[in-house]
Design a protein around this motif. Structure first.
Motif, PDB file in Angstrom:
ATOM      1  N   GLU A 166      -5.545  10.725  -6.078  1.00 56.22           N
ATOM      2  CA  GLU A 166      -4.398  11.625  -6.158  1.00 56.22           C
ATOM      3  C   GLU A 166      -3.575  11.345  -7.410  1.00 56.22           C
ATOM      4  O   GLU A 166      -3.153  12.268  -8.110  1.00 56.22           O
ATOM      5  CB  GLU A 166      -3.527  11.493  -4.908  1.00 56.22           C
ATOM      6  N   TRP A 167      -3.340  10.066  -7.702  1.00 55.46           N
ATOM      7  CA  TRP A 167      -2.545   9.698  -8.864  1.00 55.46           C
ATOM      8  C   TRP A 167      -3.252  10.122 -10.149  1.00 55.46           C
ATOM      9  O   TRP A 167      -2.619  10.592 -11.087  1.00 55.46           O
ATOM     10  CB  TRP A 167      -2.246   8.206  -8.859  1.00 55.46           C
ATOM     11  N   SER A 168      -4.566   9.992 -10.177  1.00 57.86           N
ATOM     12  CA  SER A 168      -5.342  10.430 -11.339  1.00 57.86           C
ATOM     13  C   SER A 168      -5.173  11.933 -11.555  1.00 57.86           C
ATOM     14  O   SER A 168      -5.064  12.399 -12.696  1.00 57.86           O
ATOM     15  CB  SER A 168      -6.824  10.090 -11.158  1.00 57.86           C
ATOM     16  N   TYR A 169      -5.126  12.686 -10.474  1.00 58.47           N
ATOM     17  CA  TYR A 169      -4.882  14.129 -10.561  1.00 58.47           C
ATOM     18  C   TYR A 169      -3.486  14.389 -11.137  1.00 58.47           C
ATOM     19  O   TYR A 169      -3.316  15.249 -12.009  1.00 58.47           O
ATOM     20  CB  TYR A 169      -5.029  14.773  -9.175  1.00 58.47           C
ATOM     21  N   VAL A 170      -2.489  13.653 -10.656  1.00 61.27           N
ATOM     22  CA  VAL A 170      -1.120  13.823 -11.140  1.00 61.27           C
ATOM     23  C   VAL A 170      -1.041  13.506 -12.639  1.00 61.27           C
ATOM     24  O   VAL A 170      -0.395  14.227 -13.403  1.00 61.27           O
ATOM     25  CB  VAL A 170      -0.118  12.969 -10.330  1.00 61.27           C
ATOM     26  N   VAL A 171      -1.723  12.448 -13.069  1.00 58.28           N
ATOM     27  CA  VAL A 171      -1.756  12.099 -14.498  1.00 58.28           C
ATOM     28  C   VAL A 171      -2.348  13.264 -15.286  1.00 58.28           C
ATOM     29  O   VAL A 171      -1.837  13.635 -16.350  1.00 58.28           O
ATOM     30  CB  VAL A 171      -2.565  10.799 -14.741  1.00 58.28           C
ATOM     31  N   ASP A 172      -3.397  13.878 -14.771  1.00 59.56           N
ATOM     32  CA  ASP A 172      -4.025  15.018 -15.451  1.00 59.56           C
ATOM     33  C   ASP A 172      -3.084  16.214 -15.576  1.00 59.56           C
ATOM     34  O   ASP A 172      -3.261  17.060 -16.450  1.00 59.56           O
ATOM     35  CB  ASP A 172      -5.296  15.457 -14.718  1.00 59.56           C
ATOM     36  N   GLN A 173      -2.083  16.266 -14.725  1.00 60.15           N
ATOM     37  CA  GLN A 173      -1.111  17.363 -14.783  1.00 60.15           C
ATOM     38  C   GLN A 173       0.011  17.080 -15.790  1.00 60.15           C
ATOM     39  O   GLN A 173       0.936  17.857 -15.933  1.00 60.15           O
ATOM     40  CB  GLN A 173      -0.527  17.640 -13.394  1.00 60.15           C
ATOM     41  N   HIS A 174      -0.087  15.943 -16.462  1.00 60.55           N
ATOM     42  CA  HIS A 174       0.863  15.533 -17.509  1.00 60.55           C
ATOM     43  C   HIS A 174       2.295  15.389 -16.991  1.00 60.55           C
ATOM     44  O   HIS A 174       3.262  15.656 -17.704  1.00 60.55           O
ATOM     45  CB  HIS A 174       0.820  16.504 -18.700  1.00 60.55           C
ATOM     46  N   VAL A 175       2.415  14.921 -15.760  1.00 61.67           N
ATOM     47  CA  VAL A 175       3.730  14.620 -15.195  1.00 61.67           C
ATOM     48  C   VAL A 175       4.237  13.371 -15.916  1.00 61.67           C
ATOM     49  O   VAL A 175       3.536  12.344 -15.944  1.00 61.67           O
ATOM     50  CB  VAL A 175       3.633  14.391 -13.672  1.00 61.67           C
TER      51      VAL A 175
ATOM     52  N   VAL B  94       0.867  -1.173   0.000  1.00 69.62           N
ATOM     53  CA  VAL B  94       0.000   0.000   0.000  1.00 69.62           C
ATOM     54  C   VAL B  94       0.903   1.222   0.000  1.00 69.62           C
ATOM     55  O   VAL B  94       1.594   1.493   0.980  1.00 69.62           O
ATOM     56  CB  VAL B  94      -0.940  -0.001   1.231  1.00 69.62           C
ATOM     57  N   PHE B  95       0.915   1.943  -1.114  1.00 69.13           N
ATOM     58  CA  PHE B  95       1.833   3.069  -1.279  1.00 69.13           C
ATOM     59  C   PHE B  95       1.134   4.239  -1.956  1.00 69.13           C
ATOM     60  O   PHE B  95       0.179   4.063  -2.704  1.00 69.13           O
ATOM     61  CB  PHE B  95       3.055   2.648  -2.107  1.00 69.13           C
ATOM     62  N   ASN B  96       1.640   5.430  -1.676  1.00 67.20           N
ATOM     63  CA  ASN B  96       1.123   6.647  -2.269  1.00 67.20           C
ATOM     64  C   ASN B  96       2.106   7.109  -3.349  1.00 67.20           C
ATOM     65  O   ASN B  96       3.142   7.682  -3.046  1.00 67.20           O
ATOM     66  CB  ASN B  96       0.944   7.721  -1.192  1.00 67.20           C
ATOM     67  N   ALA B  97       1.759   6.851  -4.605  1.00 69.05           N
ATOM     68  CA  ALA B  97       2.660   7.170  -5.719  1.00 69.05           C
ATOM     69  C   ALA B  97       2.921   8.669  -5.824  1.00 69.05           C
ATOM     70  O   ALA B  97       4.051   9.080  -6.122  1.00 69.05           O
ATOM     71  CB  ALA B  97       2.085   6.636  -7.028  1.00 69.05           C
ATOM     72  N   ALA B  98       1.914   9.495  -5.578  1.00 74.02           N
ATOM     73  CA  ALA B  98       2.097  10.947  -5.658  1.00 74.02           C
ATOM     74  C   ALA B  98       3.118  11.411  -4.626  1.00 74.02           C
ATOM     75  O   ALA B  98       3.976  12.254  -4.914  1.00 74.02           O
ATOM     76  CB  ALA B  98       0.767  11.670  -5.459  1.00 74.02           C
ATOM     77  N   GLU B  99       3.051  10.834  -3.436  1.00 75.66           N
ATOM     78  CA  GLU B  99       4.006  11.180  -2.380  1.00 75.66           C
ATOM     79  C   GLU B  99       5.412  10.696  -2.742  1.00 75.66           C
ATOM     80  O   GLU B  99       6.397  11.398  -2.505  1.00 75.66           O
ATOM     81  CB  GLU B  99       3.539  10.548  -1.073  1.00 75.66           C
ATOM     82  N   ILE B 100       5.513   9.525  -3.320  1.00 75.95           N
ATOM     83  CA  ILE B 100       6.816   8.969  -3.684  1.00 75.95           C
ATOM     84  C   ILE B 100       7.546   9.869  -4.682  1.00 75.95           C
ATOM     85  O   ILE B 100       8.761  10.035  -4.606  1.00 75.95           O
ATOM     86  CB  ILE B 100       6.673   7.533  -4.220  1.00 75.95           C
ATOM     87  N   ILE B 101       6.787  10.470  -5.614  1.00 79.84           N
ATOM     88  CA  ILE B 101       7.448  11.361  -6.588  1.00 79.84           C
ATOM     89  C   ILE B 101       7.479  12.809  -6.096  1.00 79.84           C
ATOM     90  O   ILE B 101       7.840  13.719  -6.839  1.00 79.84           O
ATOM     91  CB  ILE B 101       6.799  11.288  -7.986  1.00 79.84           C
ATOM     92  N   ASN B 102       7.105  13.024  -4.835  1.00 82.83           N
ATOM     93  CA  ASN B 102       7.104  14.346  -4.206  1.00 82.83           C
ATOM     94  C   ASN B 102       6.219  15.351  -4.931  1.00 82.83           C
ATOM     95  O   ASN B 102       6.577  16.518  -5.079  1.00 82.83           O
ATOM     96  CB  ASN B 102       8.536  14.904  -4.089  1.00 82.83           C
ATOM     97  N   PHE B 103       5.051  14.888  -5.388  1.00 87.03           N
ATOM     98  CA  PHE B 103       4.104  15.778  -6.043  1.00 87.03           C
ATOM     99  C   PHE B 103       3.141  16.309  -4.990  1.00 87.03           C
ATOM    100  O   PHE B 103       2.555  15.545  -4.234  1.00 87.03           O
ATOM    101  CB  PHE B 103       3.318  15.041  -7.140  1.00 87.03           C
ATOM    102  N   ASP B 104       2.988  17.622  -4.951  1.00 87.23           N
ATOM    103  CA  ASP B 104       2.129  18.268  -3.967  1.00 87.23           C
ATOM    104  C   ASP B 104       0.692  18.282  -4.488  1.00 87.23           C
ATOM    105  O   ASP B 104       0.327  19.122  -5.305  1.00 87.23           O
ATOM    106  CB  ASP B 104       2.633  19.690  -3.702  1.00 87.23           C
TER     107      ASP B 104
END
Length: 172
Positions: free
Chosen positions: A97-106, A57-67
């Protein structure tokens, strides 16, 4: 603007449409979905984590330091009125959260856009997971909490509904 939030909006709809009261019996597809989720997570962490701790169980957004904005983290509670265990709540929140990060085109998020799909599909199909004695448990199967034992060399599994349905039906 609709295009910008497309992944997040789809993620919200997926979570909102899950029947949380449905807790189906153990099906063969569940082990495949959990293993595929862990396999994808290990590949993601190979690219992004300096630690060898392969938590299931991991938070991918946190791992890449995305706010991620705070309101994204609060979305899960607005979508689900059921009493959900913490593991499921965390995974669904991390998925939003990850879906939001994907939408930011990271770039790394675009590369791993489907990172949480297997675990969300598990929930959609009535499967549930929990932690018990430091193991992630789904039905009669268990995986070590530190999931490094799931090798990245495993072949990817096809998790289309038709394939999973056929597997579940052949075992009946």
């Amino acid at each position: 603007m609709e295009k910008l939030n497309s992944n997040l909006e789809q993620a919200k709809e997926r979570i909102k449409s899950i029947n949380w009261e449905s807790n189906a019996m153990d099906k063969p597809s569940y082990a495949i979905l959990v293993t595929e989720f862990i396999r994808r997570g290990n590949i993601f962490m190979d690219f992004n984590s300096k630690e060898d701790n392969r938590r299931a169980v991991f938070n991918a957004a946190e791992i890449i330091n995305f706010d991620v904005p705070v309101h994204i983290k609060e979305e899960f509670n607005k979508l689900v009125n059921e009493d959900i265990d913490w593991v499921t709540e965390y995974l669904c929140t991390f998925y939003l959260e990850w879906s939001y990060v994907v939408d930011q085109h990271v770039p790394i998020a675009l590369q791993f856009h489907d990172l949480y799909d297997p675990i969300i599909k598990l929930f959609e199909r009535g499967g549930r997971i929990s932690y018990h004695h430091n193991e992630l448990v789904c039905g009669k199967h268990a995986w070590s909490r530190n999931s490094g034992a799931i090798t990245r060399e495993l072949s990817p599994r096809d998790i289309k509904d038709e394939v999973l349905d056929a597997l579940d039906n052949e075992k009946n």
